[in-house]
Scaffold this motif. Sequence first.
Motif, PDB file in Angstrom:
ATOM      1  N   ARG A  31      48.261  13.651 -12.333  1.00 37.94           N
ATOM      2  CA  ARG A  31      47.903  12.256 -12.611  1.00 37.94           C
ATOM      3  C   ARG A  31      46.558  12.130 -13.317  1.00 37.94           C
ATOM      4  N   ASP A  32      45.620  13.028 -12.993  1.00 40.81           N
ATOM      5  CA  ASP A  32      44.283  12.934 -13.577  1.00 40.81           C
ATOM      6  C   ASP A  32      44.139  13.736 -14.866  1.00 40.81           C
ATOM      7  N   GLY A  33      45.249  14.246 -15.401  1.00 39.77           N
ATOM      8  CA  GLY A  33      45.205  14.949 -16.676  1.00 39.77           C
ATOM      9  C   GLY A  33      44.960  16.437 -16.576  1.00 39.77           C
ATOM     10  N   GLU A  34      44.926  16.982 -15.371  1.00 39.33           N
ATOM     11  CA  GLU A  34      44.742  18.426 -15.221  1.00 39.33           C
ATOM     12  C   GLU A  34      45.976  19.157 -15.746  1.00 39.33           C
ATOM     13  N   LYS A  35      45.748  20.180 -16.573  1.00 41.60           N
ATOM     14  CA  LYS A  35      46.848  20.857 -17.261  1.00 41.60           C
ATOM     15  C   LYS A  35      46.992  22.290 -16.778  1.00 41.60           C
ATOM     16  N   ASN A  36      48.247  22.707 -16.568  1.00 42.68           N
ATOM     17  CA  ASN A  36      48.551  24.087 -16.201  1.00 42.68           C
ATOM     18  C   ASN A  36      49.747  24.561 -17.010  1.00 42.68           C
ATOM     19  N   LEU A  37      49.626  25.732 -17.606  1.00 40.62           N
ATOM     20  CA  LEU A  37      50.722  26.333 -18.361  1.00 40.62           C
ATOM     21  C   LEU A  37      51.508  27.246 -17.429  1.00 40.62           C
ATOM     22  N   LEU A  38      52.817  27.022 -17.345  1.00 40.76           N
ATOM     23  CA  LEU A  38      53.644  27.732 -16.374  1.00 40.76           C
ATOM     24  C   LEU A  38      54.871  28.348 -17.037  1.00 40.76           C
ATOM     25  N   ASP A  39      55.274  29.512 -16.536  1.00 43.36           N
ATOM     26  CA  ASP A  39      56.556  30.116 -16.895  1.00 43.36           C
ATOM     27  C   ASP A  39      57.480  29.963 -15.694  1.00 43.36           C
ATOM     28  N   LEU A  40      58.491  29.114 -15.833  1.00 46.03           N
ATOM     29  CA  LEU A  40      59.342  28.766 -14.697  1.00 46.03           C
ATOM     30  C   LEU A  40      60.804  29.051 -15.012  1.00 46.03           C
ATOM     31  N   ASP A  41      61.525  29.537 -14.005  1.00 38.88           N
ATOM     32  CA  ASP A  41      62.974  29.623 -14.123  1.00 38.88           C
ATOM     33  C   ASP A  41      63.574  28.334 -13.581  1.00 38.88           C
ATOM     34  N   LYS A  42      64.848  28.131 -13.829  1.00 41.50           N
ATOM     35  CA  LYS A  42      65.457  26.844 -13.485  1.00 41.50           C
ATOM     36  C   LYS A  42      65.478  26.590 -11.978  1.00 41.50           C
ATOM     37  N   TYR A  43      65.592  27.658 -11.177  1.00 39.63           N
ATOM     38  CA  TYR A  43      65.638  27.462  -9.727  1.00 39.63           C
ATOM     39  C   TYR A  43      64.287  26.997  -9.185  1.00 39.63           C
ATOM     40  N   SER A  44      63.212  27.484  -9.782  1.00 39.21           N
ATOM     41  CA  SER A  44      61.881  27.032  -9.367  1.00 39.21           C
ATOM     42  C   SER A  44      61.701  25.549  -9.670  1.00 39.21           C
ATOM     43  N   ILE A  45      62.208  25.122 -10.829  1.00 38.41           N
ATOM     44  CA  ILE A  45      62.089  23.711 -11.203  1.00 38.41           C
ATOM     45  C   ILE A  45      62.938  22.840 -10.285  1.00 38.41           C
TER      46      ILE A  45
END
Length: 297
Positions: A31-45
Motif C-alpha cells: 500500500r505504501d509503494g514498497e516494491k519487491n521483485l519475486l520469482d513465483l510459481d503458480k501454487y505460491s500465488i
Amino acid sequence: MAIEGFIVPAEEQVAVKKKTLVCSTWVLFSRDGEKNLLDLDKYSILRRLRIHARDLRILDPLLSYPSTILGRERAIIVNLEHIKAIITAEEVLLRDPLDENVIPVVEELQRRLALPCAPFEGQGDEDEQGGAQNDPQFVEEHEFPFEFRVLEVMLEAICSYLDARTTELESDAYPALDELTSKISSRNLDRVRKLKSAMTRLTNRVQKVRDELEQFLDDDEDMADLYLSRKLSSSSPSSSCYAPNWYPASPAVGSKVSRTSRASSGISNHDENDVEELEMLLEVGILLSYVFCCRLR
C-alpha cells in the motif's frame, strides 16, 4: 521373473517436483509503494492470494486471453494487453515487470503509491467537505481505495499504450495513402491493405477494452464487487474466519460469502451501491477508447 528396480527416496521426489515448477517474474507493491521483485510459481500465488487456477490462467501470456477485468471476493484480476496483474486490498502483483511495455507501469505505480492518498472529492457541499477534510477520521473513511489507485494507473497506462500504437499507424497510413493517390501500383495497394488490416486489429483491441469497461459501468453490483477495501472492512469476524474454507470452492461460493458477510454487518444499500469513485474512473477510460476508435476509422 521379478522386475528389478529401485525406490526413489521421498526427498528426491520432492526435489524433482520443485524443479518442474515453472516460475515467472512478478513485482509486488504494498500500500505504501514498497516494491519487491519475486520469482513465483503458480501454487505460491494461489496460496498467497487465494484465487482460482483458472483466474491465473487468464494472466498467462502464452494463452492470449482477450482483455478482461474480473472482480473476485478478495482480488481483482486485470488482463489488459501486456498489463497482467492481481490487485488485493493490501497489495498488487504485476507480471513481467522487466518487459519494456510494463516498465512504465512499474515506475508509475512506485511513484503514485509513495504519495499520500488524498480523500475522494465527490458531490456535495464544498464548504462542508473542506471543514471535514481536516478531520483525520474523515480522511481515513473517504480516501481513494488502494485498489482503485492501482487500477487508475493501469487504465492510464493502457490508454497511453493504445494511443501510441494509434499514432504509429497514423504516421504510416497517411504517407501510404498519399503515395497510392499519386501512383496506383500493386506495391502501394499491398502496403495500404496491410495498414488497413493492422488498423482493424487495433480497433478490435480498443473495442474489447472499451466493452469491458462499459460492462462494469452498466452494472452497479459489478462495480461494487470491485470495492475490495469496503468488503474487507465490512466483513464480520464470524464470516471472515470461515471465508478461507469456502473460497477455494468456486467464485459463486465466494460471492455468496461476500453477500452474507455484508448483510450480517448491517451495511445499507446506499453504501453498497455508492460507486461514484469507480464510475468516474471507468468513464475516462471509455471516453479515451472512443477517441482512439474515431482516429482509426
